[in-house]
Design an enzyme around this catalytic site. Structure first.
Site, PDB file in Angstrom:
ATOM      1  N   GLY A  37       0.797  -1.111   0.190  1.00  0.00           N
ATOM      2  CA  GLY A  37      -0.044  -0.118   0.073  1.00  0.00           C
ATOM      3  C   GLY A  37       0.986   1.250  -0.073  1.00  0.00           C
ATOM      4  N   GLY A  40       8.697   1.854  -1.031  1.00  0.00           N
ATOM      5  CA  GLY A  40      10.057   2.174  -0.166  1.00  0.00           C
ATOM      6  C   GLY A  40      10.022   0.711   0.774  1.00  0.00           C
ATOM      7  CG  HIS A 445      42.355  21.159  12.502  1.00  0.00           C
ATOM      8  ND1 HIS A 445      42.613  19.675  13.551  1.00  0.00           N
ATOM      9  CD2 HIS A 445      42.652  22.133  13.279  1.00  0.00           C
ATOM     10  CE1 HIS A 445      42.874  20.387  14.755  1.00  0.00           C
ATOM     11  NE2 HIS A 445      42.828  21.811  14.469  1.00  0.00           N
TER      12      HIS A 445
HETATM   13  C1  LIG Z   1      14.283  -2.372  11.759  1.00  0.00           C
HETATM   14  C2  LIG Z   1      15.208  -2.301  10.607  1.00  0.00           C
HETATM   15  C3  LIG Z   1      16.320  -1.598  10.425  1.00  0.00           C
HETATM   16  C4  LIG Z   1      17.073  -1.477   9.321  1.00  0.00           C
HETATM   17  N1  LIG Z   1      17.911  -0.543   9.263  1.00  0.00           N
HETATM   18  C5  LIG Z   1      18.786  -0.636   7.979  1.00  0.00           C
HETATM   19  C6  LIG Z   1      19.673   0.287   7.980  1.00  0.00           C
HETATM   20  O1  LIG Z   1      20.021   1.377   8.692  1.00  0.00           O
HETATM   21  N2  LIG Z   1      20.512   0.254   6.668  1.00  0.00           N
HETATM   22  C7  LIG Z   1      20.066  -0.677   5.736  1.00  0.00           C
HETATM   23  O2  LIG Z   1      21.026  -0.794   4.774  1.00  0.00           O
HETATM   24  N3  LIG Z   1      19.355  -1.645   5.788  1.00  0.00           N
HETATM   25  C8  LIG Z   1      18.671  -1.536   6.935  1.00  0.00           C
HETATM   26  N4  LIG Z   1      17.420  -2.611   7.127  1.00  0.00           N
HETATM   27  C9  LIG Z   1      17.597  -3.640   6.169  1.00  0.00           C
HETATM   28  C10 LIG Z   1      16.567  -3.051   4.944  1.00  0.00           C
HETATM   29  O3  LIG Z   1      15.606  -2.623   5.172  1.00  0.00           O
HETATM   30  C11 LIG Z   1      16.626  -4.329   3.915  1.00  0.00           C
HETATM   31  O4  LIG Z   1      17.693  -4.726   3.626  1.00  0.00           O
HETATM   32  C12 LIG Z   1      15.971  -3.457   2.563  1.00  0.00           C
HETATM   33  O5  LIG Z   1      14.944  -3.039   2.834  1.00  0.00           O
HETATM   34  C13 LIG Z   1      15.955  -4.536   1.494  1.00  0.00           C
HETATM   35  O6  LIG Z   1      15.557  -4.088   0.275  1.00  0.00           O
HETATM   36  P1  LIG Z   1      14.550  -5.034  -0.692  1.00  0.00           P
HETATM   37  O7  LIG Z   1      13.996  -4.051  -1.876  1.00  0.00           O
HETATM   38  O8  LIG Z   1      15.161  -6.332  -0.992  1.00  0.00           O
HETATM   39  O9  LIG Z   1      13.282  -5.549   0.139  1.00  0.00           O
HETATM   40  P2  LIG Z   1      12.137  -4.873   1.039  1.00  0.00           P
HETATM   41  O10 LIG Z   1      12.527  -3.481   1.486  1.00  0.00           O
HETATM   42  O11 LIG Z   1      11.799  -5.829   2.164  1.00  0.00           O
HETATM   43  O12 LIG Z   1      10.929  -4.432  -0.029  1.00  0.00           O
HETATM   44  C14 LIG Z   1      10.166  -5.742  -0.703  1.00  0.00           C
HETATM   45  C15 LIG Z   1       8.817  -5.184  -0.743  1.00  0.00           C
HETATM   46  O13 LIG Z   1       8.130  -6.069  -1.615  1.00  0.00           O
HETATM   47  C16 LIG Z   1       6.855  -6.110  -1.414  1.00  0.00           C
HETATM   48  N5  LIG Z   1       6.376  -7.554  -1.638  1.00  0.00           N
HETATM   49  C17 LIG Z   1       6.736  -8.858  -1.058  1.00  0.00           C
HETATM   50  N6  LIG Z   1       6.145  -9.629  -1.982  1.00  0.00           N
HETATM   51  C18 LIG Z   1       5.293  -9.156  -2.833  1.00  0.00           C
HETATM   52  C19 LIG Z   1       4.508  -9.425  -3.909  1.00  0.00           C
HETATM   53  N7  LIG Z   1       4.295 -10.811  -3.998  1.00  0.00           N
HETATM   54  N8  LIG Z   1       3.914  -8.707  -4.446  1.00  0.00           N
HETATM   55  C20 LIG Z   1       4.132  -7.279  -4.485  1.00  0.00           C
HETATM   56  N9  LIG Z   1       4.768  -6.835  -3.448  1.00  0.00           N
HETATM   57  C21 LIG Z   1       5.527  -7.770  -2.789  1.00  0.00           C
HETATM   58  C22 LIG Z   1       6.705  -6.015   0.227  1.00  0.00           C
HETATM   59  O14 LIG Z   1       5.763  -5.544   0.598  1.00  0.00           O
HETATM   60  C23 LIG Z   1       7.888  -5.008   0.379  1.00  0.00           C
HETATM   61  O15 LIG Z   1       7.690  -3.781   0.295  1.00  0.00           O
HETATM   62  C24 LIG Z   1      16.891  -2.663   8.287  1.00  0.00           C
HETATM   63  C25 LIG Z   1      15.714  -3.445   8.522  1.00  0.00           C
HETATM   64  C26 LIG Z   1      14.977  -3.568   9.623  1.00  0.00           C
HETATM   65  C27 LIG Z   1      13.832  -4.460   9.939  1.00  0.00           C
END
Ligand SMILES: Cc1cc2nc3c(=O)[nH]c(=O)nc-3n(C[C@H](O)[C@H](O)[C@H](O)COP(=O)(O)OP(=O)(O)OC[C@H]3O[C@@H](n4cnc5c(N)ncnc54)[C@H](O)[C@@H]3O)c2cc1C
Length: 466
Positions: A37, A40, A445
């Protein structure tokens, strides 16, 4: 006739949305499907961004209470948690809406709903009203990220037994919080609630926190967290977690078999995350996954199915937003015949506690395991004039360089702004720089970055200020 795209990205997290934007920039007709929804992903909605908002605000709350000692008296400092949470939510909304704007600006079609594979060129999208649409595509990028792991049989209610998602939206400060898992997420969230007034106790299975980090830094980090009031139960295994009237009891057993019951009002389970392949219907195309449920890819992010690719947390490698983003850009560029590439040796990792902790490249333990001869340069923030001036002197910079060539092999920093300082070393490593290259670069510095220069000088035992 259903709509046809050249590329469809499933998942709108930092991997997926960045990939979709790059694909569109490269001229491909692109769609991005997101089920949450808002765009990001984990990062903007329930990860990096809300956690950093709370880390910053809780640090300010904590610091402001100490200002009287430095001559600034501002009376009673009170916490308004509701406002703090609203501030965090505002940051999330602004950024997720910003991503929606960026998709529009770059002419990426944003499709809201859950995507699953119908065939290798068809995706079924189910929206929140259960309305189904099928779209056609030449290529598919899976960027569905990861979800928190729990213990078998333990239900996460996000109120008493919480994952990081619940820990980001507690409606009152717990008196006592047990954090299971001494990784970066548990320690960041533990720091937030500790600064806001909770007693925080960590349970960790290993004998050190932040597994994979350079051991010297990890020990220093634990020492500092202990000084801040965090308690640690190391080499302890969780046996049960049971809810009671006032909260929960976590039963643990240490390496010698001694048992202990830890009572608390909130338990944060932060024992890791697992790839999210739920409901993707990978079977429809016989897509390969590995023993840890990660989608298997080659170095060009291609799966065993010719036109399907995967990136980010759902594949192997560190679960970090910038790693997912860089893979998103690399795969997009590869699809148009460019040479997209991710250098896994220079992916920084940052923990946003106070002080911050940041790492890049090899740890000392890894170099020993590789039988690599190396030199170590270290410099303490205690001897850095900027740190001294503002009384923020905890920690040090450690640089590891090749014994013969002096090439920088890794760097590990615990101290003020470590997360920003590590970028300098990242660039140095990308350019194949030596420690001497860093040491001979003029640093302003007084800055914290002078500690990096001094650590580089110290590699050849010629630091000036220590
Ligand atoms: C509390 C916390 C703090 C973090 N802090 C950091 C940080 O400081 N720095 C950092 O680098 N990383 C941090 N991370 C890790 C980071 O959030 C993840 O590594 C990153 O978001 C991964 O990106 P991604 O695009 O692979 O997946 P995600 O960000 O998980 O995005 C995947 C998206 O796909 C969607 N999705 C899944 N299945 C489907 C489907 N079948 N159809 C449509 N949509 C779907 C999900 O809803 C989700 O929005 C943190 C994680 C957490 C939990």
């Amino acid at each position: 006739m259903s709509e046809k795209f050249q590329v469809v990205v499933i998942g709108g997290g930092p991997g997926g949305y960045v990939c979709a934007i790059r694909l569109a920039q490269l001229g491909l007709k692109t769609a991005c499907i997101e089920s949450r929804g808002s765009l990001g992903g984990t990062c903007l909605n329930v990860g990096c961004i809300p956690s950093k908002s709370l880390l910053k605000l809780s640090e300010e709350f904590h610091n402001v209470k100490g200002l009287a000692n430095k001559g600034i008296e501002i009376g009673d400092v009170k916490l308004n948690l509701d406002k703090m949470m609203k501030n965090k939510n505002k940051a999330v909304t602004v950024l997720t809406k910003g991503v929606e704007f960026l998709l529009k600006k770059n002419k990426v079609t944003y499709l809201k709903g859950h995507g699953s594979l119908k065939s290798k060129n068809e995706i079924l999208i189910k929206d929140d009203q259960n309305k189904e649409t099928v779209i056609q595509t030449e290529k598919i990028i899976i960027a569905t990220g990861s979800v928190p792991v729990s213990f078998p049989g333990v239900e996460i209610d996000e109120k008493i037994i919480v994952s990081s998602t619940g820990a980001l939206k507690l409606d009152k400060v717990p008196k006592k919080m047990i954090v299971i898992g001494g990784g970066y997420i548990g320690l960041e969230m533990g720091s937030v609630w500790s600064r806001l007034g909770a007693t925080v106790e960590v349970v960790e299975f290993l004998d050190h926190i932040t597994p994979g980090m350079d051991k010297e830094i990890s020990s220093e980090f634990m020492k500092i967290l202990k000084k801040q009031g965090m308690k640690f139960n190391m080499q302890c295994k969780v046996e049960t977690i049971k809810k009671n009237k006032s909260g929960a009891v976590v039963s643990i057993v240490d390496k010698d078999g001694n048992k202990n019951n830890l009572e608390c009002d909130v338990v944060l389970i932060s024992i890791g995350r697992k790839p999210n392949t739920e409901g993707l219907n990978l079977e429809a195309v016989s897509l390969d996954i590995d023993e840890r449920n990660r989608i298997r890819t080659d170095k060009n992010f291609k799966t065993n199915v010719e036109n399907i690719f995967a990136i980010g947390d759902v594949i192997t490698g560190p679960m970090l937003a910038h790693k997912a983003e860089d893979e998103g850009i690399a795969v997009a560029e590869n699809l148009v015949g460019q040479s997209g590439h991710v250098n896994y040796d220079t992916i920084p990792g940052v923990i946003y506690t106070s002080p911050e902790v940041a790492s890049i490249g090899k740890t000392e333990e890894q170099l020993k395991e590789l039988n690599q001869d190396y030199k170590v340069g270290k410099f303490s923030f205690m001897a850095n004039s900027r740190a001294k001036a503002i009384d923020d002197t905890e920690g040090f910079v450690k640089i590891l360089a090749h014994k013969k060539t002096d090439k920088v092999l890794g760097a590990h920093i615990i101290g003020p702004h470590a997360g920003e300082l590590i970028a300098e070393i990242g660039i140095a490593m990308e350019f194949g720089a030596s420690a001497e290259d860093i040491a001979r670069t003029c640093h302003a510095h007084p800055t914290f970055s002078e500690a990096v220069k001094e650590a580089a000088l110290s590699v050849d035992k010629r630091a000036i200020h220590s």
